[in-house]
Design a protein around this motif. Structure first.
Motif, PDB file in Angstrom:
ATOM      1  N   UNK A 748       0.813  -1.222   0.000  1.00 22.00           N
ATOM      2  CA  UNK A 748       0.000   0.000   0.000  1.00 22.00           C
ATOM      3  C   UNK A 748       0.846   1.271   0.000  1.00 22.00           C
ATOM      4  N   UNK A 749       2.154   1.123   0.011  1.00 22.46           N
ATOM      5  CA  UNK A 749       3.034   2.300  -0.064  1.00 22.46           C
ATOM      6  C   UNK A 749       3.505   2.464  -1.502  1.00 22.46           C
ATOM      7  N   UNK A 750       3.161   3.576  -2.149  1.00 16.66           N
ATOM      8  CA  UNK A 750       3.537   3.746  -3.560  1.00 16.66           C
ATOM      9  C   UNK A 750       5.021   3.978  -3.733  1.00 16.66           C
ATOM     10  N   UNK A 751       5.547   3.500  -4.854  1.00 12.78           N
ATOM     11  CA  UNK A 751       6.934   3.796  -5.181  1.00 12.78           C
ATOM     12  C   UNK A 751       7.003   5.097  -5.967  1.00 12.78           C
ATOM     13  N   UNK A 752       8.215   5.489  -6.333  1.00 16.64           N
ATOM     14  CA  UNK A 752       8.403   6.757  -7.036  1.00 16.64           C
ATOM     15  C   UNK A 752       7.668   6.771  -8.367  1.00 16.64           C
ATOM     16  N   UNK A 753       7.609   5.627  -9.028  1.00 18.19           N
ATOM     17  CA  UNK A 753       6.910   5.571 -10.310  1.00 18.19           C
ATOM     18  C   UNK A 753       5.430   5.864 -10.173  1.00 18.19           C
ATOM     19  N   UNK A 754       4.817   5.306  -9.143  1.00 19.97           N
ATOM     20  CA  UNK A 754       3.390   5.567  -8.924  1.00 19.97           C
ATOM     21  C   UNK A 754       3.146   7.019  -8.569  1.00 19.97           C
ATOM     22  N   UNK A 755       4.021   7.602  -7.741  1.00 16.05           N
ATOM     23  CA  UNK A 755       3.871   9.004  -7.372  1.00 16.05           C
ATOM     24  C   UNK A 755       4.014   9.903  -8.591  1.00 16.05           C
TER      25      UNK A 755
END
Length: 882
Positions: A748-755
């Motif tokens: 549930x913690x987004x990575x840099x790509x998702x951000x």
């Protein structure tokens, strides 16, 4: 009941008082003997037998107040009228202790209390509203004026520039005037001197005469931690940085054009490694080429035009001397597990460095904890705030300040009470029991009193003239009257470029129009609440759209209530609070109607066919929590948003509401859909900082005092803040059982790509809004002519889909490129085909911002012969060329 420190009696005019009937219990007012006791030095005991050392005036009782008085004070409609005998010197009496007492026929004391003095002081000193209060300069000579009508004596205590803080001050007597003010003219060498007022006054909370040493409520500069006011000349060239002096304010064509980014000054740069450590978290960071400035530049290039800053006026909760601040152990915070209780136990340190700042101390001075070390003491804060504003203006961004005139941090004889120690009892509102009202969380300011309102109005004008601020967001604006807000508007409209260096008509005004507390339902005055500001151009935040998109409400016992944008029907989370399939389906239709109304400006008179009933309805015929959903007369009377500094961030709300197994890529799409519903409607828009890149506060629903750790804002888009531990127990413990498993889930913690994907999709929304005036229609008439929901409530309607048509062929044209635009939102977890007969004409194409944007999925959207192909969790905008 003997409650002399309370103020149940209300002194209304020089010869009339009121007593609320609720305070009399079983006793009939007419059967009691009433008296007003007055003692210059205090010491009144209404139980004492004669003779006594104070004056006593018999009061004639009547069952009702005169009609004209009730019209001015409607909350006293059932109060008892108490008339003073002729010859009482009200002004002199109010300089001492005043007690109203009632005895029964046997002489037994039934009730006794102090009095509220606000109404009568306004009657006694009507000219005070015209007085020039505070510090003024005339040909290099300063003067000071303060309103203290109940004071026996007022002196100014002066410490020359450069004097040690422990040096004894010069004491200079101030001259009284008939309007209740005290003044003194200084000398040129007073420049940069420190000062306080020494006010000899009766303090009801102490029951005796005291000398209060207090700062100036009209201060323009302060020493560290607000101990003394500073005689500073804000026109000094040294305080006028070129970036501010030479950069004009960006202009809006109309208030509906505003798209604001709500931002805390400290959050902006506290973690920015491109900024020098001594500048992080300060006003000065806005002038540096850091990650935050670059991020704002990207947003501005896409269409953002305003930064809305959380409070930057002087507030009481933060230690201003950085060397004395206490910080949590960073290693202990970083080593804690994502679902640990450890971090929340240490972030609220003594002498803390962080707070949102909703605890006002001085309204006209910038907060010192946000200044660099060399600027905290004195007027250096002014230079840094001006440079910050100039730097934002240079990015094409207007600056809106969050103002909190509805309450102060302290009252009475409290350490942070300025107003209460100058004129005890006047500035703060009292509840039905005679206590200072705290419905706003802090001592409530009675801006219905003339000089309290004057301070508010003149403070707003000060920020515009002295700092070139472009707008204001008013905290709990519903605790002010509509009349007060109209006076603020009028005072701003009177500012001109020639006389004041600004065009006050360009300043935007909006706020929280919530209806609650001791003023609720127009109890005391016509409030500045939702639906009561028609024609003023003053906006209120719309909870209608917010709650329909997110689901539930901010203070739900169960935060898993889903809404139109969070998978209510298509991605149920299994929580019993959402009901069975039938209940969820019906709620989705209601939410869709609120979404459609929100897209149309939340106008009370806007007509459309309801998804729920299939009937044509007006906006004010839709229900929202027992109220009309549509409440605005014009689109600029509403601010559309889906998250703000308070309550969970949008990402955190989505996390609480979606099932945990929804992939992150879909969560990004949900985030975009929710933002789209706030951004592409017919009202000004506000985003909370970081909503464009999935900002999390580790599920904290009230991070006002949660420190840098839970308020982390990373403009490098590397860490969204999720998994910082369980948020502080005081505001979140009841939800820890929901939060703990979510925080422990690394998926549930987004990575840099998702951000980055979320940010780029959000920028596309800004580009779309900026691309056409059809998204920013200026009047209800234009919206009625051009906005429709062509499939809503018809046989063609697909559940979970909203289609808004902006038809420029109707009425006067506003777009030279396109004669129509369609916004189609698919909030389903699957792709749909939505028939829209109104779009059967050929030539429809996805918006150029989609074609050039980063979201490959939305580019798959199509319109073929009036049938829209919409991917799952997608907002697709279509245009039709002229």
């Amino acid at each position: 009941m003997l409650e002399l420190t309370l103020a149940r009696g209300i002194w209304l005019t020089p010869d009339l008082l009121a007593w609320p009937p609720c305070a009399l219990g079983e006793h009939a007012a007419s059967a009691l003997d009433w008296a007003l006791h007055a003692a210059p030095e205090g010491g009144i005991d209404p139980r004492a037998a004669e003779p006594v050392a104070w004056q006593t005036f018999p009061l004639a009782v009547e069952p009702a107040l005169p009609d004209d008085i009730v019209a001015q004070h409607p909350h006293l409609a059932r109060a008892v009228a108490l008339w003073l005998p002729p010859g009482v010197d009200a002004a002199e009496t109010l300089r001492g202790q005043v007690v109203v007492a009632a005895h029964d026929a046997s002489g037994t004391l039934v009730e006794a209390s102090g009095v509220q003095n606000g109404p009568v002081l306004d009657r006694l000193y009507p000219e005070a509203v015209h007085a020039r209060l505070g510090l003024r300069w005339d040909a290099g000579v300063p003067s000071l004026r303060v309103w203290a009508p109940t004071a026996r004596q007022v002196d100014v205590l002066l410490w020359p520039s450069g004097a040690a803080s422990t040096d004894a001050p010069r004491r200079l007597a101030m001259a009284p005037a008939s309007d209740g003010t005290w003044s003194i003219t200084g000398a040129p060498d007073w420049a940069e001197a420190r000062y306080q007022y020494a006010v000899t006054v009766f303090a009801p909370t102490f029951g005796r005469v005291v000398e209060n040493r207090v700062t100036d409520p009209y201060s323009v500069a302060l020493t560290v931690n607000s101990t003394r006011s500073v005689i500073a000349d804000l026109d000094d060239p040294a305080l006028r940085p070129p970036v501010w002096e030479d950069t004009p304010s960006p202009l809006l064509g109309h208030a509906v054009d505003q798209v604001a980014y709500e931002l805390h000054v400290r959050d902006f740069s506290r973690s920015d490694e491109l900024i020098a450590p001594e500048l992080r978290g300060t006003y000065a960071a806005f002038t540096e080429d850091g990650h935050g400035r670059r991020h704002l530049a990207r947003l501005a290039a896409a269409g953002l035009n305003t930064v809305q800053l959380l409070p930057i006026f002087d507030y009481a909760s933060v230690e201003e001397d950085a060397a004395r601040q206490v910080h949590p152990d960073p290693s202990a915070l970083r080593s804690a597990a994502p679902d640990s209780e450890g971090p929340q136990g240490v972030v609220r340190t003594p002498r803390r460095s962080f707070n949102w700042g909703y605890d006002p101390w001085h309204y006209q001075v910038p907060e010192g904890s946000l200044a660099t070390a060399g600027a905290v003491d004195g007027a250096g804060r002014t230079r840094e705030v001006r440079a910050m504003i100039g730097a934002l203006h240079g990015l094409g961004l207007r600056v809106v300040l969050d103002q909190v005139y509805n309450h102060t941090d302290g009252s009475g004889q409290g350490a942070t009470s300025v107003l209460g120690r100058l004129v005890p009892g006047y500035y703060h509102r009292h509840d039905r029991d005679g206590e200072v009202s705290h419905s706003t969380c802090c001592p409530g300011v009675a801006t219905e009193h003339a000089i309290a309102e004057k301070l508010m109005v003149e403070s707003v004008v000060h920020w515009v003239r002295a700092y070139r601020v472009d707008g204001f967001r008013f905290d709990l604006m519903g605790h002010h009257s509509r009349a007060t807000m109209e006076r603020v508007r009028a005072a701003l409209d009177a500012l001109t470029p020639d006389a004041d260096g600004v065009d006050g008509r360009a300043v935007t005004l909006y706020g929280e129009g919530w209806n609650f507390g001791e003023v609720a339902d127009n109890t005391r005055f016509v409030q500045a609440t939702q639906g009561q500001l028609g024609g003023t151009g003053i906006g209120t935040f719309s909870d209608r759209l917010r709650d329909a998109v997110r689901g539930g409400a901010p203070f739900d016992d169960d935060p898993r209530v889903q809404g139109f944008g969070t998978g209510l029907v298509t991605t149920p989370n299994g929580a019993a609070v959402n009901g069975d399939a039938g209940v969820r389906g019906q709620q989705l239709l209601r939410d869709a109607d609120l979404v459609q109304l929100g897209l149309a400006g939340t106008l009370r008179a806007f007509r459309f066919r309801s998804q729920e009933t299939g009937e044509v309805v007006r906006g004010d015929q839709l229900a929202y929590r027992g109220q009309p959903a549509g409440y605005a007369d014009e689109p600029d009377e509403v601010i559309s948003y889906v998250d703000a500094h308070d309550n969970e961030t949008l990402f955190d709300a989505i996390t609480m509401k979606l099932p945990p197994d929804v992939p992150m890529a879909q969560r990004v799409r949900v985030n975009t859909v929710c933002l789209a519903l706030a951004t592409l409607g017919q009202s000004p828009v506000m985003w909370h900082a970081g909503s464009d890149f999935l900002r999390s506060k580790s599920l904290d629903r009230n991070s006002f005092d949660s420190g840098d750790w839970f308020n982390h804002l990373d403009f490098t888009l590397a860490d969204n803040g999720f998994g910082a531990g369980l948020p502080p127990a005081s505001d979140n413990a009841a939800h820890w059982r929901f939060m703990r498993p979510l925080l422990a889930d690394p998926s549930l913690k987004p990575d840099a790509g998702a951000m980055l994907a979320a940010h780029e999709a959000a920028c596309d929304l800004l580009r779309i809004r900026a691309s056409s005036k059809l998204f920013r229609l200026r009047s209800a008439a234009q919206i009625e002519a051009k906005v429709s929901f062509p499939v809503s409530g018809t046989w063609a309607q697909t559940s979970g889909v909203v289609v808004m048509l902006l038809d420029d062929r109707r009425g006067e044209g506003v777009d030279a490129r396109w004669d129509a635009i369609a916004v189609a939102v698919n909030a389903n977890a699957w792709s749909v085909r939505q028939e829209v007969p109104a779009m059967r004409a050929g030539g429809w194409a996805v918006h150029p911002a989609h074609e050039a944007g980063a979201d490959a999925v939305v580019r798959r959207a199509r319109c073929d012969d009036g049938v829209l192909a919409l991917p799952a969790w997608t907002c697709a905008v279509f245009v039709h060329p002229r």
